[in-house]
Write a protein that holds these residues in place. Structure first.
Motif, PDB file in Angstrom:
ATOM      1  N   THR A 132       0.913  -1.008  -0.049  1.00 47.63           N
ATOM      2  CA  THR A 132       0.149   0.158   0.061  1.00 47.63           C
ATOM      3  C   THR A 132       1.064   1.397  -0.056  1.00 47.63           C
ATOM      4  OG1 THR A 132      -0.246   0.122   2.355  1.00 47.63           O
ATOM      5  CG2 THR A 132      -1.848  -1.281   1.271  1.00 47.63           C
ATOM      6  N   ASP A 133       0.296   2.160  -0.621  1.00 50.49           N
ATOM      7  CA  ASP A 133       1.323   3.500  -0.758  1.00 50.49           C
ATOM      8  C   ASP A 133      -0.067   4.657  -0.717  1.00 50.49           C
ATOM      9  OD1 ASP A 133       3.487   5.187  -1.026  1.00 50.49           O
ATOM     10  OD2 ASP A 133       2.474   5.694  -3.085  1.00 50.49           O
TER      11      ASP A 133
ATOM     12  N   THR B  72      -1.317  -2.953  -4.252  1.00 49.80           N
ATOM     13  CA  THR B  72      -0.682  -3.896  -5.254  1.00 49.80           C
ATOM     14  C   THR B  72      -0.769  -5.349  -4.563  1.00 49.80           C
ATOM     15  OG1 THR B  72       1.382  -3.422  -4.398  1.00 49.80           O
ATOM     16  CG2 THR B  72       0.899  -2.143  -6.250  1.00 49.80           C
TER      17      THR B  72
ATOM     18  N   VAL C 299      -5.022   9.347  -2.256  1.00 49.33           N
ATOM     19  CA  VAL C 299      -5.130   8.158  -3.147  1.00 49.33           C
ATOM     20  C   VAL C 299      -4.371   7.004  -2.434  1.00 49.33           C
ATOM     21  CG1 VAL C 299      -4.387   7.132  -5.498  1.00 49.33           C
ATOM     22  CG2 VAL C 299      -5.118   9.588  -5.223  1.00 49.33           C
TER      23      VAL C 299
ATOM     24  N   SER D 161      -2.859   3.446  -3.032  1.00 47.09           N
ATOM     25  CA  SER D 161      -2.505   2.621  -4.066  1.00 47.09           C
ATOM     26  C   SER D 161      -2.382   1.233  -3.388  1.00 47.09           C
ATOM     27  CB  SER D 161      -1.303   2.928  -4.874  1.00 47.09           C
ATOM     28  OG  SER D 161      -1.513   4.102  -5.754  1.00 47.09           O
TER      29      SER D 161
ATOM     30  N   ILE E 154      -9.272   4.864  -4.347  1.00 41.29           N
ATOM     31  CA  ILE E 154      -8.526   3.355  -4.023  1.00 41.29           C
ATOM     32  C   ILE E 154      -7.920   2.999  -5.617  1.00 41.29           C
ATOM     33  CG2 ILE E 154      -8.362   1.229  -3.115  1.00 41.29           C
ATOM     34  CD1 ILE E 154     -10.335   2.037  -1.130  1.00 41.29           C
ATOM     35  N   ASP E 155      -6.804   3.061  -5.848  1.00 38.63           N
ATOM     36  CA  ASP E 155      -6.114   2.448  -7.033  1.00 38.63           C
ATOM     37  C   ASP E 155      -5.941   1.108  -6.929  1.00 38.63           C
ATOM     38  OD1 ASP E 155      -4.709   1.988  -9.132  1.00 38.63           O
ATOM     39  OD2 ASP E 155      -3.184   3.502  -9.089  1.00 38.63           O
TER      40      ASP E 155
ATOM     41  N   SER F 247      -5.641  -0.760  -9.495  1.00 35.33           N
ATOM     42  CA  SER F 247      -4.997  -1.329 -10.980  1.00 35.33           C
ATOM     43  C   SER F 247      -3.838  -2.507 -10.638  1.00 35.33           C
ATOM     44  CB  SER F 247      -4.288  -0.286 -11.641  1.00 35.33           C
ATOM     45  OG  SER F 247      -3.403   0.694 -10.859  1.00 35.33           O
ATOM     46  N   GLY F 248      -3.114  -2.491  -9.213  1.00 33.25           N
ATOM     47  CA  GLY F 248      -2.099  -3.169  -9.004  1.00 33.25           C
ATOM     48  C   GLY F 248      -2.696  -4.630  -8.454  1.00 33.25           C
TER      49      GLY F 248
ATOM     50  N   SER G 116      -8.891   6.760 -14.337  1.00 36.30           N
ATOM     51  CA  SER G 116      -7.761   7.187 -13.979  1.00 36.30           C
ATOM     52  C   SER G 116      -8.182   7.900 -12.616  1.00 36.30           C
ATOM     53  CB  SER G 116      -7.111   8.215 -14.821  1.00 36.30           C
ATOM     54  OG  SER G 116      -7.894   9.470 -14.914  1.00 36.30           O
ATOM     55  N   GLU G 117      -6.922   8.157 -11.827  1.00 37.24           N
ATOM     56  CA  GLU G 117      -6.972   8.924 -10.486  1.00 37.24           C
ATOM     57  C   GLU G 117      -7.410  10.521 -10.886  1.00 37.24           C
ATOM     58  OE1 GLU G 117      -3.027   8.675  -8.761  1.00 37.24           O
ATOM     59  OE2 GLU G 117      -3.312   6.485  -8.763  1.00 37.24           O
TER      60      GLU G 117
ATOM     61  N   ARG H  56      -0.920   8.669  -1.364  1.00 40.06           N
ATOM     62  CA  ARG H  56      -0.404  10.122  -1.848  1.00 40.06           C
ATOM     63  C   ARG H  56      -1.500  11.044  -2.029  1.00 40.06           C
ATOM     64  NH1 ARG H  56      -0.551   6.402  -5.212  1.00 40.06           N
ATOM     65  NH2 ARG H  56      -1.055   6.597  -7.610  1.00 40.06           N
TER      66      ARG H  56
END
Length: 123
Positions: free
Chosen positions: A9-10, A23, A19, A21, A51-52, A54-55, A108-109, A12
């Motif tokens: 998790t990340d 993975t 957001v 992210s 919440i991204d 995509s990963g 997209s974000e 930003r």
């Protein structure tokens, strides 16, 4: 394999909106890490969270439960979760569970941030 290696998790910001992210795989073993990251953002007073996904290669019911729990906490404030880039399997599960009716999915974000900023400006 440890949980930390299976889920990353990340956090930003994009246009001032947090957001998260993610993975890897969100399952019964890694869901607590995912849930804690989401809960921290909600507890910090964020009204909207992107919440991204995509990963993310896999998400079971524990991950969907985390999304639903966060949405239930954010909706009374007029906010919500905004998902970016879930794979086709996750998108299908969102439709089957009708979670796609309470959280939007974006390409997209940046698009998610534009919609959130537009909604904030309109209210």
């Amino acid at each position: 394999m440890t949980n930390a290696l299976r889920l990353g998790t990340d956090i930003r910001k994009v246009s001032g909106i947090p957001v998260l992210s993610v993975t890897g795989e969100i399952d019964i073993y890694t869901a607590p890490l995912f849930k804690q990251a989401v809960v921290n953002l909600v507890s910090d007073g964020n009204k909207d969270i992107i919440i991204d996904l995509s990963g993310v290669t896999f998400m079971d019911s524990s991950g969907f439960g985390t999304l639903l729990g966060a949405t239930k906490r954010l909706r009374p404030t007029g906010g919500g979760l905004h998902l970016v880039g879930p794979n086709s399997t996750i998108q299908r599960m969102l439709r089957l569970t009708h979670l796609d009716t309470i959280m939007r999915v974006y390409d997209s974000e940046e698009h998610a941030a534009q919609v959130i900023s537009g909604a904030a400006a309109a209210s």
